[in-house]
Design an enzyme around this catalytic site. Sequence first.
Site, PDB file in Angstrom:
ATOM      1  N   GLY A  69      -9.167  53.005  79.487  1.00  8.21           N
ATOM      2  CA  GLY A  69     -10.175  52.359  80.334  1.00  8.21           C
ATOM      3  C   GLY A  69     -10.690  53.281  81.421  1.00  8.21           C
ATOM      4  CD  GLU A  70      -8.219  56.971  85.757  1.00  7.09           C
ATOM      5  OE1 GLU A  70      -8.495  57.636  86.776  1.00  7.09           O
ATOM      6  OE2 GLU A  70      -7.057  56.695  85.418  1.00  7.09           O
ATOM      7  CB  ALA A  71     -10.753  58.050  79.330  1.00  8.00           C
TER       8      ALA A  71
END
Length: 148
Positions: A69-71
């Site tokens: 999700g952060e990527a």
Amino acid sequence: MTPQPRDTDVQTAEPNTRDLWKITLGELDEKMGVKIVEESVDRVVATMPVEGNRQSFGLLHGGASLAVGEAVGSWAAVIHASTLGKTAVGVDVSATHHRSARSGLITITATPIHLGGTLTTHEVLITNDAGQRLCTLRITNLLLHPRN
């Protein structure tokens, strides 16, 4: 319906004539089996298999959800930043896990909440094959001029 990975030669039409930054997978992304489906300022979509990303109880690992999700949210921010001649660095991420998954393919979709000249904020939804929400992330990125 599960999105299919994009062909490497697909070009995304954008209103800006500058060259947009194109997503390149990192080592962790490759190990997790991430595939890019769509990339634009308005939306970044990727998929990832649950298999190979499970914790010891056989469920999708929460850390895997946060990492992917952060990527995806950061990629969305960098694409926007590239329209301004800038890059982006993450400054905050938070997530809520709604349900688990044991198998299948998850879809990760980042859409902008705020696209500024200094900060961006994206909502990142992670859903299962049935379209059910597994996790919701919010990520804020700081836009900076690239270092030489």
